[in-house]
Structure formats: structure tokens, C-alpha cells
Scaffold this active site. Structure first.
Site, PDB file in Angstrom:
ATOM      1  N   HIS A  43       0.991  -1.268  -0.043  1.00  0.00           N
ATOM      2  CA  HIS A  43       0.026   0.007   0.096  1.00  0.00           C
ATOM      3  C   HIS A  43       0.900   1.313   0.179  1.00  0.00           C
ATOM      4  O   HIS A  43       0.310   2.193  -0.452  1.00  0.00           O
ATOM      5  CB  HIS A  43      -1.027  -0.075   1.267  1.00  0.00           C
ATOM      6  CG  HIS A  43      -2.203  -0.999   1.047  1.00  0.00           C
ATOM      7  ND1 HIS A  43      -2.630  -1.855   1.818  1.00  0.00           N
ATOM      8  CD2 HIS A  43      -2.750  -0.875  -0.308  1.00  0.00           C
ATOM      9  CE1 HIS A  43      -3.623  -2.339   1.500  1.00  0.00           C
ATOM     10  NE2 HIS A  43      -3.914  -2.090   0.157  1.00  0.00           N
TER      11      HIS A  43
ATOM     12  N   ARG B 246      -8.232  -4.948 -15.774  1.00  0.00           N
ATOM     13  CA  ARG B 246      -7.736  -6.122 -14.873  1.00  0.00           C
ATOM     14  C   ARG B 246      -8.883  -6.367 -13.736  1.00  0.00           C
ATOM     15  O   ARG B 246      -8.586  -5.818 -12.745  1.00  0.00           O
ATOM     16  CB  ARG B 246      -6.361  -5.995 -14.379  1.00  0.00           C
ATOM     17  CG  ARG B 246      -5.122  -6.061 -15.090  1.00  0.00           C
ATOM     18  CD  ARG B 246      -3.748  -5.794 -14.533  1.00  0.00           C
ATOM     19  NE  ARG B 246      -2.854  -6.297 -15.562  1.00  0.00           N
ATOM     20  CZ  ARG B 246      -1.865  -5.302 -16.138  1.00  0.00           C
ATOM     21  NH1 ARG B 246      -2.117  -4.137 -16.197  1.00  0.00           N
ATOM     22  NH2 ARG B 246      -0.980  -5.905 -16.949  1.00  0.00           N
TER      23      ARG B 246
ATOM     24  N   ARG C  76     -11.062  -8.186 -19.036  1.00  0.00           N
ATOM     25  CA  ARG C  76     -10.583  -9.577 -18.593  1.00  0.00           C
ATOM     26  C   ARG C  76     -11.014 -10.229 -17.711  1.00  0.00           C
ATOM     27  O   ARG C  76     -11.165  -9.771 -16.528  1.00  0.00           O
ATOM     28  CB  ARG C  76      -9.008  -9.260 -18.579  1.00  0.00           C
ATOM     29  CG  ARG C  76      -8.384 -10.764 -18.432  1.00  0.00           C
ATOM     30  CD  ARG C  76      -6.678 -10.480 -18.290  1.00  0.00           C
ATOM     31  NE  ARG C  76      -6.412  -9.929 -16.942  1.00  0.00           N
ATOM     32  CZ  ARG C  76      -5.099  -9.714 -17.030  1.00  0.00           C
ATOM     33  NH1 ARG C  76      -4.063  -9.725 -17.613  1.00  0.00           N
ATOM     34  NH2 ARG C  76      -4.898  -9.355 -15.488  1.00  0.00           N
TER      35      ARG C  76
ATOM     36  N   GLU D  29      -0.525 -14.652 -24.678  1.00  0.00           N
ATOM     37  CA  GLU D  29       0.340 -14.515 -23.810  1.00  0.00           C
ATOM     38  C   GLU D  29       1.307 -15.862 -23.682  1.00  0.00           C
ATOM     39  O   GLU D  29       2.096 -15.923 -22.625  1.00  0.00           O
ATOM     40  CB  GLU D  29      -0.045 -13.720 -22.516  1.00  0.00           C
ATOM     41  CG  GLU D  29      -1.264 -14.607 -21.866  1.00  0.00           C
ATOM     42  CD  GLU D  29      -1.643 -13.747 -20.596  1.00  0.00           C
ATOM     43  OE1 GLU D  29      -0.996 -12.702 -20.377  1.00  0.00           O
ATOM     44  OE2 GLU D  29      -2.694 -13.815 -20.287  1.00  0.00           O
TER      45      GLU D  29
ATOM     46  N   ASN E 110       3.909  -9.132 -21.101  1.00  0.00           N
ATOM     47  CA  ASN E 110       4.757  -9.360 -19.892  1.00  0.00           C
ATOM     48  C   ASN E 110       4.715 -10.911 -19.732  1.00  0.00           C
ATOM     49  O   ASN E 110       5.644 -11.600 -19.344  1.00  0.00           O
ATOM     50  CB  ASN E 110       3.863  -8.791 -18.868  1.00  0.00           C
ATOM     51  CG  ASN E 110       3.621  -7.676 -19.003  1.00  0.00           C
ATOM     52  OD1 ASN E 110       4.245  -6.942 -19.772  1.00  0.00           O
ATOM     53  ND2 ASN E 110       2.414  -7.158 -18.147  1.00  0.00           N
TER      54      ASN E 110
ATOM     55  N   ARG F  52       8.961 -13.611 -14.388  1.00  0.00           N
ATOM     56  CA  ARG F  52       9.025 -12.165 -14.857  1.00  0.00           C
ATOM     57  C   ARG F  52       9.306 -11.537 -13.546  1.00  0.00           C
ATOM     58  O   ARG F  52       9.558 -10.311 -13.442  1.00  0.00           O
ATOM     59  CB  ARG F  52       7.635 -11.733 -15.346  1.00  0.00           C
ATOM     60  CG  ARG F  52       6.441 -12.214 -14.473  1.00  0.00           C
ATOM     61  CD  ARG F  52       5.230 -11.900 -15.218  1.00  0.00           C
ATOM     62  NE  ARG F  52       4.407 -10.841 -14.762  1.00  0.00           N
ATOM     63  CZ  ARG F  52       3.157 -10.611 -15.492  1.00  0.00           C
ATOM     64  NH1 ARG F  52       2.459 -11.359 -16.328  1.00  0.00           N
ATOM     65  NH2 ARG F  52       2.543  -9.218 -15.192  1.00  0.00           N
TER      66      ARG F  52
ATOM     67  N   CYS G 204      -1.323  -5.037 -24.882  1.00  0.00           N
ATOM     68  CA  CYS G 204      -1.818  -4.621 -23.507  1.00  0.00           C
ATOM     69  C   CYS G 204      -0.749  -4.798 -22.598  1.00  0.00           C
ATOM     70  O   CYS G 204      -1.016  -4.433 -21.438  1.00  0.00           O
ATOM     71  CB  CYS G 204      -3.107  -5.061 -23.255  1.00  0.00           C
ATOM     72  SG  CYS G 204      -2.980  -6.919 -22.894  1.00  0.00           S
TER      73      CYS G 204
HETATM   74  C1  PEP Z   1       0.595  -9.545 -19.799  1.00  0.00           C
HETATM   75  O1  PEP Z   1       1.099 -10.544 -19.441  1.00  0.00           O
HETATM   76  O2  PEP Z   1       1.141  -8.793 -20.690  1.00  0.00           O
HETATM   77  C2  PEP Z   1      -0.557  -8.788 -19.228  1.00  0.00           C
HETATM   78  C3  PEP Z   1      -1.054  -7.844 -19.924  1.00  0.00           C
HETATM   79  O3  PEP Z   1      -1.399  -9.562 -18.385  1.00  0.00           O
HETATM   80  P1  PEP Z   1      -0.594  -9.428 -16.800  1.00  0.00           P
HETATM   81  O4  PEP Z   1       0.574  -8.600 -16.581  1.00  0.00           O
HETATM   82  O5  PEP Z   1      -1.870  -9.013 -15.988  1.00  0.00           O
HETATM   83  O6  PEP Z   1      -0.354 -10.848 -16.585  1.00  0.00           O
HETATM   84 MG    MG Z   2      -0.712 -11.569 -18.333  1.00  0.00          MG
END
Ligand code: PEP
Ligand code: MG
Length: 565
Positions: free
Chosen positions: A189, A296, A332, A431, A454, A465, A502
Site C-alpha cells: 500500500h 484487470r 479481462r 500471452e 509481460n 517475470r 496490452c
Molecule cells: C501480460 O501478461 O502482458 C498482461 C497484460 O497481463 P498481466 O500483466 O496482468 O499478467
Molecule cells: Mg498476463
């Protein structure tokens, strides 16, 4: 202190802060002489009541400033303070264990924090910081120790192991130039508040940082995630100049908010925003987004002990859509698992959570969760352009299975006589590498694609990641990732489908021309990135973008691609 001049941590909140170090440590539960248990219980009750009043005042302060979502953090803190697991436990430690009020609340707080940390989950670990924050406030009441607000007598860059949200909100903004944390979390937070309040911050700098001498000149770059200790004068001048340039550029870009996101030769690129809350959707509108490219939904459910029912979800989606009326809102479906957790839906322990039960895999095996969400989205779609997007799709079967559930939801709503979207669009996130490699088949049946760079990067390079040890390997510009993006775009266009990006790469203005050249039709990014991405689109020429993409696809490494850009 034996520390390198520049320490790298994680970028938590952008901005540059230059000033003397103030090293702040939370108050420890010191053992003060113990009065009778009755007197200690009374001390503790009085302190808890006083802290409750102080937190309520912080909550009011934020509501008064129109920051309702940030205010919710403090309403949750009041619940923590009221939680019998904390207060009753502390009272028992006094009456049964003979501890002082301070030792008892300190021990009860650490027990709770340790339980949260033991769950080995980034989100829940961040909640340990909330427990420590409220307990720290009670301890200060009991021991008379100073809080950050009292310690900050001159403008300074605060260095601490961690900070609680109450520290940030109660500290005078003009004296809190920025903060550098040894620990901290991106979903903590204090990090969320730093972004909301515009306080530059770097986290995860390591415990060595706490050895910095009080008053040492520091220069913190919140966007780069770095902290310089005792920087030379010319470096300070450079950073001040960089900040002034950024401010001037932001000012100039604000003036461009209403301009179309079109390349110099007239190719229209949809520029939309990633959002997780109605407030972010509002910020997106202010920065001229043409809709939401990724809502999200899991973040809408984060602060709750239970999953919201259909009616509550409908209200949330409608609230987001109301911020950007008449524009597409791509929502999503719940994407938990991997690094995303919800208190309302504890996940079983798995050896490889990123390869495990996550995203659509959970939704398909738990229609009791996915169906109400689909129903709420269809109902919200009766009066807004809601598009439904599926996360973590690996196979065509999953898309078919999800479409069957969507049809079931539509039939239910029709039978119940409830208004719903006339022609709901169902798209997939690209993805997982398999989805890109099998894009041809998916494009025949999905209404649109949105590339989540991502996760696509993490799965293509087999590189977690969130693991800082292998962060160098995590390169969204790796040619392997770019080739998958190109494949997805080509397949989508063969079937007349629209392709968005995205993931974070969509918000990187250095990559804009490349993504346009690879065939992307839509870029979706955080509201703060919209101005720079818009400027990059407007500066691009689609012919040169296509050349650039061909050259990037022929590169052998991410470094070569970066050099090209
Ligand atoms: C992604 O994986 O690029 C994505 C947009 O989703 P998240 O970052 O919420 O996994
Ligand atoms: Mg993702």
C-alpha cells in the site's frame, strides 16, 4: 558506509528526489516497567482507541481530497486494528503472559505478520506491512516514540526498511521528497499511495542502504529505480535538468490530449488504457484514452474477503464504463494464479504456479466463478461497449469451452428476461507462446487478440517475470518474442481480426514504431504513458515502421533490437 555510489532497486513511483537522507526505523516494542495487568490492558485499550481515531482522520483527509480508493486502505487498517486476532491476542499476552501493553501488541503484531510472510505470496507479504503499520502506531502511542511526521523537520529523502501507508499520508508532503526502501513490495500500500500522491520511490534496495549516514546527500530516480549516494554536483545538476525537461514535456503533452492517435501517413492506431479501477479509468479519460484495452478485474476484488456477486460486479463494470462513455471497454475475466492472488480465493500450493492453475484454467474448471462474471459482463454490455477477454489461453479448446459458457450465460439471461449485450465480442490474450504459434486457428474463432507481452516474454524465454536474479534474461524486445507478435498479427489480419498489445511493451514509446510495424492495431497502456505513446504514434510513418519491424525480426538479440530503436 561501504556502499557503491549507485544502488539499483525496483522502480516503485516515478519522479526525482534530491535531498539529505533521513534514516527512519519503526519503533521497537521496548520493555517498559509493567504495571498491573488491569492497568496495562487499560493502556492498550486507550492507545488502540486513539490510533483508531487518528486513522479515521487520515481516511477523512484522503476522502476530502477525492482519493476514495486510497482512503479504503485506511478503512482496512481500522479493521486490522479491530481484528480480535490482534487485539484479543495482545490482551491475552498481558493477562496470561504478564507482558506490558507494548510488548504484548508488538508480539501479537509480529505473530500476524509472520503468518502472512510465511505464505510466500507477494500480495499477502505486502499485507504484513499493513499489520506492522497499525501496530507501529499503537506502539508509538504507548512509548511516546516519534513517527515519520515528527521526525521530518526538514525536506529529506527517507531511507527505511519499509514504510507503512500511515507514515506516507501523515508526513508533510513538502518535506517528504521521496523514499528509498530496503524491502517494500510493488503491491504494498505504501507503493500504491506513493504513485497516487506523486512521491518518488525506489524499493528493494537491500538492507545495506540502512547504513547510510543521516544527512548524506541522496539522489533518487523513481522511474529508473536507482539511488545515488553523495552524487557529484554535476550529477545533481543533470538530474534536476532531467526533471525540469520531464515536467516541461508533460506540460506540452497535456496540450496534445485531444489530438488523434494517427501516424503521419494517416494510419489510425487505437490508443486505449490499462485500468484496474474506476479511478484509473477516469485518469485514462483525462489523458485522452479512446477506451479501456485491459481492465484487470482481479484488482477490483483485491481488498475483499469474498468474491463479489453478479450484481456487485455489474455495478463495478458499469462504473468503469461510465468513466469513458461510448468507448470500447475490454474486460479481462479473472486472471488469478501465478503472481496474482486474491484473499477471497486462496490457491493451493503448486510447484510451478506460473505453469499451473491460473487464468482461464481456473475459470473453466470453476464455472461457479466464471459464469457469474460472464453474466455480469453481458449485462453491463446492454448499455456499454463491453468486450470480453480471456487470459492465459493456450489452446483452441479452451476458447471453445469459454464460448460455450458464454452462450450458456446468454441463454440464462434471455430466459430470465434480463437485458444483455446484443453481440458480445469474445477475444483472447496472446500471452502463451502456443497461442501465438497456433494463432491461425484461434483467429478463426476469437473476435480479437490482445498480446500480453509481460507473460509472453516470461513464457517464451522461460524466465519468471518477478525473479530479479534472472531479470537480464527478461527482454520483451527479444527477437523470439517479436516473431511471435508478428505471427499473431499476421494470423489475426488474415481473418479480419483486430490486434492489441496490452502488456507493458505497449506503453513503451521506444517500442511504438516497432509494434506498429509488426502490425499491431491498438496500444493499451497505463494512463500515465498515454501522452508519450500518442506522441510516438503521431511521429511515426507506417512505411518506416514496417522497415523497422523487418530489420528487428532479422536481429539476433534483444540488444541488437534496442540498438535499432
Ligand atoms: C501480460 O501478461 O502482458 C498482461 C497484460 O497481463 P498481466 O500483466 O496482468 O499478467
Ligand atoms: Mg498476463
Amino acid at each position: 558506509m561501504n556502499t557503491p555510489q549507485i544502488i539499483h532497486g525496483r522502480a516503485a513511483a516515478p519522479g526525482i528526489a534530491i535531498g539529505p537522507a533521513l534514516v527512519f526505523s519503526p519503533v521497537a516494542a521496548v520493555d517498559v516497567p509493567t504495571a498491573s495487568p488491569e492497568a496495562e490492558v487499560a493502556h492498550l485499550s486507550t492507545a488502540i482507541a486513539a490510533v483508531d481515531g487518528a486513522i479515521a482522520a487520515l481516511e477523512d483527509q484522503l476522502r476530502g481530497a477525492g482519493k476514495d480508493e486510497e482512503a479504503e486502505i485506511f478503512s482496512a487498517h481500522r479493521m486490522l486494528l479491530d481484528d480480535p486476532g490482534l487485539s484479543d491476542r495482545a490482551m491475552a499476552l498481558i493477562t496470561e503472559g504478564g507482558l506490558s501493553a507494548a510488548l504484548a501488541i508488538g508480539a501479537a503484531g509480529e505473530e500476524q505478520a509472520a503468518e502472512l510472510l510465511a505464505l510466500d505470496d507477494e500480495y499477502l507479504s505486502a499485507r504484513a506491512a499493513d499489520v506492522r503499520d497499525v501496530v507501529g502506531q499503537v506502539l508509538r502511542r504507548l512509548t511516546g516514540a516519534q513517527g515519520l511526521a515528527e521526525r521530518l523537520l526538514v525536506p529529506a529523502v527517507v531511507v527505511a526498511h519499509d514504510l507503512g501507508p500511515s507514515d506516507l499520508v501523515s508526513a508533510p508532503r513538502e518535506r517528504l521528497l521521496g523514499f528509498a526502501l530496503a524491502a517494500g513490495g510493488l503491491t504494498a500500500h505504501s507503493t500504491i499511495l506513493a504513485r497516487a500522491l506523486g512521491i518518488p520511490a525506489v524499493i528493494g534496495l537491500g538492507e545495506g542502504i540502512l547504513g547510510v549516514a543521516e544527512g548524506t546527500p541522496l539522489a533518487l530516480d523513481g522511474a529508473a529505480g536507482s539511488l545515488q549516494i553523495d552524487p557529484p554536483a554535476e550529477e545533481i545538476a543533470r538530474l534536476r535538468g532531467a526533471q525540469a525537461d520531464l515536467d516541461a514535456r508533460a506540460q506540452a503533452l497535456r496540450a496534445e490530449v485531444g489530438l488523434p492517435s494517427v501516424t503521419r501517413d494517416g494510419r489510425q492506431i487505437a490508443l486505449v488504457a490499462n485500468a484496474a479501477t474506476p479511478a484509473e479509468a477516469r485518469a485514462a479519460r483525462e489523458w485522452g484514452a479512446a477506451g479501456v484495452g485491459l481492465l484487470r478485474t482481479e484488482l477490483l476484488f483485491l481488498e475483499r474477503p469474498d468474491l463479489p456477486d453478479e450484481a456487485e460486479q455489474l455495478a463495478l463494470y458499469a462504473a468503469v464504463a461510465a468513466e469513458l462513455p461510448g468507448t470500447p471497454i475490454t474486460v479481462r475475466t479473472l486472471d488469478i494464479g501465478g503472481d496474482k492472488h486474491l484473499p477471497a480465493f486462496p490457491l493451493p500450493h503448486e510447484q510451478n504456479p506460473f505453469l499451473g492453475w491460473r487464468g482461464l484454467r481456473i475459470g473453466l474448471s470453476r464455472p461457479d466463478i466464471l459464469l457469474p462474471q460472464l453474466r455480469a459482463l453481458l449485462r453491463a454490455g446492454a448499455s456499454a461497449d463491453i468486450r470480453i477477454m480471456l487470459p492465459m489461453v493456450s489452446t483452441l479448446d479452451e476458447l471453445r469451452h469459454a464460448r460455450a459458457l458464454l452462450e450458456q450465460a446468454m441463454a440464462q439471461l434471455a430466459a430470465e428476461g434480463l437485458a444483455q449485450s446484443a453481440s458480445p465480442q469474445l477475444g483472447v490474450m496472446i500471452e502463451v507462446p502456443a497461442a501465438a504459434l497456433n494463432a491461425e486457428a484461434l483467429a478463426r474463432e476469437a473476435d480479437f487478440f490482445s498480446i500480453g507481452t509481460n507473460d509472453l516474454t516470461q513464457y517464451t524465454l522461460a524466465c519468471d517475470r518477478g525473479n530479479s536474479r534472472i531479470a537480464d534474461l527478461y527482454q520483451p524486445l527479444d527477437p523470439a518474442v517479436l516473431r511471435l507478435i508478428a505471427m499473431a498479427c499476421e494470423a489475426a489480419h488474415r481473418h479480419g481480426r483486430h490486434v492489441a498489445v496490452c502488456g507493458e511493451l505497449g506503453g513503451d514509446p521506444r517500442a511504438t514504431a516497432l509494434l506498429i510495424g509488426l502490425g499491431v492495431d491498438e496500444l493499451s497502456c497505463g494512463p500515465g504513458s498515454l501522452p508519450l505513446v500518442r506522441a510516438a504514434i503521431r511521429a511515426a510513418d507506417s512505411g518506416s515502421c514496417a522497415d523497422l519491424a523487418q530489420r528487428a525480426l532479422a536481429c539476433a538479440s534483444a540488444a541488437e533490437v534496442r540498438a535499432l530503436l
